[in-house]
Design a protein around this motif. Sequence first.
Motif, mmCIF file in Angstrom:
data_model
loop_
_atom_site.group_PDB
_atom_site.id
_atom_site.type_symbol
_atom_site.label_atom_id
_atom_site.label_comp_id
_atom_site.label_asym_id
_atom_site.label_seq_id
_atom_site.Cartn_x
_atom_site.Cartn_y
_atom_site.Cartn_z
ATOM 1 N N LYS A 1 0.874 -1.174 0.000
ATOM 2 C CA LYS A 1 0.000 0.000 0.000
ATOM 3 C C LYS A 1 0.911 1.223 0.000
ATOM 4 O O LYS A 1 1.720 1.406 0.904
ATOM 5 N N SER A 2 0.789 2.035 -1.033
ATOM 6 C CA SER A 2 1.588 3.258 -1.143
ATOM 7 C C SER A 2 0.727 4.454 -0.797
ATOM 8 O O SER A 2 -0.395 4.597 -1.292
ATOM 9 N N SER A 3 1.257 5.299 0.089
ATOM 10 C CA SER A 3 0.625 6.569 0.440
ATOM 11 C C SER A 3 1.480 7.652 -0.193
ATOM 12 O O SER A 3 2.616 7.867 0.208
ATOM 13 N N ILE A 4 0.940 8.322 -1.200
ATOM 14 C CA ILE A 4 1.700 9.249 -2.031
ATOM 15 C C ILE A 4 1.200 10.670 -1.785
ATOM 16 O O ILE A 4 0.005 10.949 -1.918
ATOM 17 N N GLN B 1 -3.126 13.955 -1.861
ATOM 18 C CA GLN B 1 -2.742 12.649 -1.351
ATOM 19 C C GLN B 1 -3.439 11.575 -2.175
ATOM 20 O O GLN B 1 -4.583 11.756 -2.595
ATOM 21 N N ALA B 2 -2.730 10.465 -2.367
ATOM 22 C CA ALA B 2 -3.313 9.309 -3.053
ATOM 23 C C ALA B 2 -2.855 8.051 -2.336
ATOM 24 O O ALA B 2 -1.760 8.007 -1.784
ATOM 25 N N LEU C 1 -7.751 6.045 -2.989
ATOM 26 C CA LEU C 1 -8.297 7.387 -2.817
ATOM 27 C C LEU C 1 -7.376 8.421 -3.450
ATOM 28 O O LEU C 1 -6.218 8.157 -3.743
ATOM 29 N N CYS C 2 -7.927 9.589 -3.650
ATOM 30 C CA CYS C 2 -7.184 10.744 -4.150
ATOM 31 C C CYS C 2 -7.945 11.965 -3.659
ATOM 32 O O CYS C 2 -9.147 12.090 -3.902
#
Length: 191
Positions: free
Chosen positions: A144-147, A163-164, A180-181
């Motif tokens: 899971k990447s939190s960008i 945030q995505a 999400l975005c």
Amino acid sequence: MTEQQSSPPMKIQDVDEEEDDRYSDTHDPYPLDPMPEWDVDSYEGREYESDPDHRELFSDEERYEQYRLDKRKAFHSKGFIYIPLSGSYPIKDLEEIGYDNKTNREKMTNLTNLCIKKLNETKGKTVEFVHIVRVFKRWAAAWKSSITFMARESPNGPLVEYQAKVVTFPGDSKAPIPILCRPSPIDTHLY
């Protein structure tokens, strides 16, 4: 990072053309339970709880209290800053080349664009990617990447921090799943 220091423009991934046979395998080596739902963060409805077992890991009360403060801030950021003792870690070198001969920046840009595309389609927005700010990854049945990234909500509009979150699978064995975005929330009491 200022606008003038921004990353070189990245090719926007054409996610419409990515229906690939490699994702059609009926055996799922990385089942997700529950399956992520678009625009629903796994942090929603959860409260921060301190784990008393973690106290034993610290030699003095001051370090333990700092850990608790850092963990509370990270929890309230919903994974977009480092969560101590969580298994999450930052991608420090976005220019590092991975197994697929792409840099981390290219991979994260493609994943961000996938989330932006989903946001624009579902909410009728016109958000455009500008550059990556930071990325945290965590393993839990899949990556899971939190960008955190900068975007424009309209052509020539001001930069807005977004945030995505997206789930990816080892070796790209399954198609990525956008979670999400959204614009980054402003939560000044945490900092």
